[in-house]
Write a protein that holds these residues in place. Structure first.
Motif, PDB file in Angstrom:
ATOM      1  N   THR A  98       2.247   6.620  -6.484  1.00  0.00           N
ATOM      2  CA  THR A  98       1.847   7.921  -5.934  1.00  0.00           C
ATOM      3  C   THR A  98       2.190   8.978  -6.964  1.00  0.00           C
ATOM      4  O   THR A  98       3.343   9.096  -7.374  1.00  0.00           O
ATOM      5  CB  THR A  98       2.599   8.226  -4.631  1.00  0.00           C
ATOM      6  OG1 THR A  98       2.238   7.296  -3.623  1.00  0.00           O
ATOM      7  CG2 THR A  98       2.287   9.647  -4.161  1.00  0.00           C
ATOM      8  N   THR A 152       0.842  -1.188   0.000  1.00  0.00           N
ATOM      9  CA  THR A 152       0.000   0.000   0.000  1.00  0.00           C
ATOM     10  C   THR A 152       0.873   1.233   0.000  1.00  0.00           C
ATOM     11  O   THR A 152       1.753   1.371   0.845  1.00  0.00           O
ATOM     12  CB  THR A 152      -0.914   0.024   1.236  1.00  0.00           C
ATOM     13  OG1 THR A 152      -1.661  -1.185   1.304  1.00  0.00           O
ATOM     14  CG2 THR A 152      -1.871   1.210   1.165  1.00  0.00           C
ATOM     15  N   GLN A 153       0.619   2.120  -0.948  1.00  0.00           N
ATOM     16  CA  GLN A 153       1.323   3.394  -0.981  1.00  0.00           C
ATOM     17  C   GLN A 153       0.363   4.497  -0.556  1.00  0.00           C
ATOM     18  O   GLN A 153      -0.804   4.507  -0.947  1.00  0.00           O
ATOM     19  CB  GLN A 153       1.840   3.690  -2.388  1.00  0.00           C
ATOM     20  CG  GLN A 153       2.964   2.792  -2.825  1.00  0.00           C
ATOM     21  CD  GLN A 153       3.538   3.209  -4.173  1.00  0.00           C
ATOM     22  OE1 GLN A 153       3.679   2.391  -5.062  1.00  0.00           O
ATOM     23  NE2 GLN A 153       3.875   4.480  -4.311  1.00  0.00           N
ATOM     24  N   SER A 154       0.888   5.435   0.220  1.00  0.00           N
ATOM     25  CA  SER A 154       0.063   6.581   0.589  1.00  0.00           C
ATOM     26  C   SER A 154       0.922   7.841   0.651  1.00  0.00           C
ATOM     27  O   SER A 154       2.100   7.772   1.015  1.00  0.00           O
ATOM     28  CB  SER A 154      -0.599   6.321   1.953  1.00  0.00           C
ATOM     29  OG  SER A 154       0.375   6.078   2.949  1.00  0.00           O
ATOM     30  N   PRO A 155       0.356   8.985   0.239  1.00  0.00           N
ATOM     31  CA  PRO A 155      -0.937   9.093  -0.421  1.00  0.00           C
ATOM     32  C   PRO A 155      -0.866   8.598  -1.857  1.00  0.00           C
ATOM     33  O   PRO A 155       0.214   8.304  -2.354  1.00  0.00           O
ATOM     34  CB  PRO A 155      -1.197  10.594  -0.372  1.00  0.00           C
ATOM     35  CG  PRO A 155       0.176  11.198  -0.465  1.00  0.00           C
ATOM     36  CD  PRO A 155       1.068  10.270   0.310  1.00  0.00           C
ATOM     37  N   ARG A 156      -1.986   8.507  -2.533  1.00  0.00           N
ATOM     38  CA  ARG A 156      -1.996   8.116  -3.939  1.00  0.00           C
ATOM     39  C   ARG A 156      -1.777   9.320  -4.850  1.00  0.00           C
ATOM     40  O   ARG A 156      -1.236   9.194  -5.948  1.00  0.00           O
ATOM     41  CB  ARG A 156      -3.323   7.455  -4.296  1.00  0.00           C
ATOM     42  CG  ARG A 156      -3.547   6.110  -3.627  1.00  0.00           C
ATOM     43  CD  ARG A 156      -2.594   5.024  -4.169  1.00  0.00           C
ATOM     44  NE  ARG A 156      -2.496   5.004  -5.604  1.00  0.00           N
ATOM     45  CZ  ARG A 156      -3.376   4.441  -6.407  1.00  0.00           C
ATOM     46  NH1 ARG A 156      -4.432   3.835  -5.906  1.00  0.00           N
ATOM     47  NH2 ARG A 156      -3.197   4.474  -7.723  1.00  0.00           N
ATOM     48  N   HIS A 157      -2.188  10.466  -4.380  1.00  0.00           N
ATOM     49  CA  HIS A 157      -1.999  11.711  -5.129  1.00  0.00           C
ATOM     50  C   HIS A 157      -1.622  12.802  -4.142  1.00  0.00           C
ATOM     51  O   HIS A 157      -2.149  12.829  -3.034  1.00  0.00           O
ATOM     52  CB  HIS A 157      -3.281  12.129  -5.855  1.00  0.00           C
ATOM     53  CG  HIS A 157      -3.786  11.114  -6.821  1.00  0.00           C
ATOM     54  ND1 HIS A 157      -3.402  11.082  -8.151  1.00  0.00           N
ATOM     55  CD2 HIS A 157      -4.643  10.078  -6.664  1.00  0.00           C
ATOM     56  CE1 HIS A 157      -4.006  10.072  -8.751  1.00  0.00           C
ATOM     57  NE2 HIS A 157      -4.768   9.446  -7.882  1.00  0.00           N
ATOM     58  N   LYS A 158      -0.710  13.683  -4.588  1.00  0.00           N
ATOM     59  CA  LYS A 158      -0.362  14.808  -3.725  1.00  0.00           C
ATOM     60  C   LYS A 158       0.118  15.963  -4.586  1.00  0.00           C
ATOM     61  O   LYS A 158       0.896  15.764  -5.527  1.00  0.00           O
ATOM     62  CB  LYS A 158       0.710  14.432  -2.712  1.00  0.00           C
ATOM     63  CG  LYS A 158       0.997  15.558  -1.701  1.00  0.00           C
ATOM     64  CD  LYS A 158       1.847  15.094  -0.569  1.00  0.00           C
ATOM     65  CE  LYS A 158       2.061  16.219   0.440  1.00  0.00           C
ATOM     66  NZ  LYS A 158       0.811  16.605   1.117  1.00  0.00           N
ATOM     67  N   THR A 172       2.030  19.605  -3.935  1.00  0.00           N
ATOM     68  CA  THR A 172       2.746  20.329  -2.904  1.00  0.00           C
ATOM     69  C   THR A 172       3.475  21.512  -3.522  1.00  0.00           C
ATOM     70  O   THR A 172       3.643  21.584  -4.743  1.00  0.00           O
ATOM     71  CB  THR A 172       3.738  19.402  -2.178  1.00  0.00           C
ATOM     72  OG1 THR A 172       4.237  20.042  -1.008  1.00  0.00           O
ATOM     73  CG2 THR A 172       4.918  19.049  -3.077  1.00  0.00           C
ATOM     74  N   LEU A 206       6.432  10.170   1.467  1.00  0.00           N
ATOM     75  CA  LEU A 206       5.597   9.133   0.897  1.00  0.00           C
ATOM     76  C   LEU A 206       5.822   7.848   1.682  1.00  0.00           C
ATOM     77  O   LEU A 206       6.952   7.538   2.064  1.00  0.00           O
ATOM     78  CB  LEU A 206       5.940   8.910  -0.579  1.00  0.00           C
ATOM     79  CG  LEU A 206       5.979  10.156  -1.471  1.00  0.00           C
ATOM     80  CD1 LEU A 206       6.265   9.744  -2.919  1.00  0.00           C
ATOM     81  CD2 LEU A 206       4.718  10.966  -1.371  1.00  0.00           C
ATOM     82  N   ARG A 207       4.745   7.104   1.845  1.00  0.00           N
ATOM     83  CA  ARG A 207       4.834   5.893   2.664  1.00  0.00           C
ATOM     84  C   ARG A 207       4.534   4.667   1.818  1.00  0.00           C
ATOM     85  O   ARG A 207       3.626   4.653   0.984  1.00  0.00           O
ATOM     86  CB  ARG A 207       3.855   5.959   3.827  1.00  0.00           C
ATOM     87  CG  ARG A 207       3.876   4.728   4.734  1.00  0.00           C
ATOM     88  CD  ARG A 207       2.857   4.862   5.839  1.00  0.00           C
ATOM     89  NE  ARG A 207       2.903   3.755   6.790  1.00  0.00           N
ATOM     90  CZ  ARG A 207       1.875   2.962   7.081  1.00  0.00           C
ATOM     91  NH1 ARG A 207       0.701   3.168   6.516  1.00  0.00           N
ATOM     92  NH2 ARG A 207       2.002   1.986   7.963  1.00  0.00           N
TER      93      ARG A 207
END
Lengths: 114, 117
Positions: free
Chosen positions: A109, A5-11, A13, A21-22
């Protein structure tokens, strides 16, 4: 499907801000990787990890740092985001054979730096 | 250092026609070779891999690839493409062996496949 799982999927900034990013895995795989994907460049390795607290640089590591305090989590930090870091970022994991076995990828992401 | 070349950036094929995507690699020893597929908005998925043995390997979704050491190639083929095969395809090379040290999996730049009716 492998549990990544990657988070967030969109950002989106702003230039100069830090971004993290995680990547979270539930497979207990040893190796974890961060890639960026850009048109005409394919996937380029940013950093990778071969165990908890064990990380190393890839081919495009400038401006990025990583941390891995637990087997399941691999964080990618853009210390001061620049427009050139606008990209799609993928996390991947592999088992004990590292680069010689199947890599499982997250969904990506999409990061936009304005 | 190992490298991978995918000479075709974009290929258009009619549905039902055969397909061949090219991949050339550069590496001193016998590498481990992979083909991945990426559907729009998705991560990469392994299609097939070659480590040793039979140089013709079968993968998922009806794909196959042939390792040709003399040509340093690992081309991907499919006898009859379907509209759902439209995607981006990546060839990748791993260092092989058990003592891979700091060597990494290296990806080509990808080939985008468009299917026309």
């Amino acid at each position: 499907d492998a549990g990544i799982t990657q988070s967030p999927r969109h950002k989106v900034t702003e230039t100069g801000t830090p971004v993290t990013l995680r990547c979270h895995q539930t497979e207990n795989h040893r190796y974890m990787y961060w890639y960026r994907q850009d048109p005409g460049h394919g996937l380029r390795l940013i950093h990778y990890s071969y165990g908890v607290k064990d990380t190393d640089k890839g081919e495009v590591s400038d401006g990025y740092s990583v941390s891995r305090s637990k087997t399941e989590d691999f964080l990618l930090t853009l210390e001061s985001a620049t427009s050139s870091q606008t990209s799609v970022y993928f996390c991947a994991i592999t088992g004990e054979q590292g680069p010689n076995t199947e890599a499982f990828f997250g969904q990506g992401t999409r990061l936009t730096v304005v | 250092a190992q490298s991978v070349t995918q000479p075709d950036i974009h290929i258009t094929v009619s549905e039902g026609a055969s397909l061949e995507l090219r991949c050339n690699y550069s590496y001193g020893a016998t590498p481990y070779l992979f083909w991945y597929v990426q559907s729009p908005g998705q991560g990469l998925q392994l299609l097939l891999k070659y480590f040793s043995g039979d140089t013709l390997v079968q993968g998922i979704k009806g794909f196959e690839a042939e390792f040709k050491r003399s040509q340093s190639s690992f081309n991907l083929r499919k006898p009859s493409v379907h509209w759902s095969d439209a995607a981006e395809y990546f060839c990748a090379v791993g260092p092989g062996g058990s003592n891979f040290g700091n060597e990494k999996l290296t990806f080509g730049t990808g080939t985008r496949l468009t299917i026309i009716p």
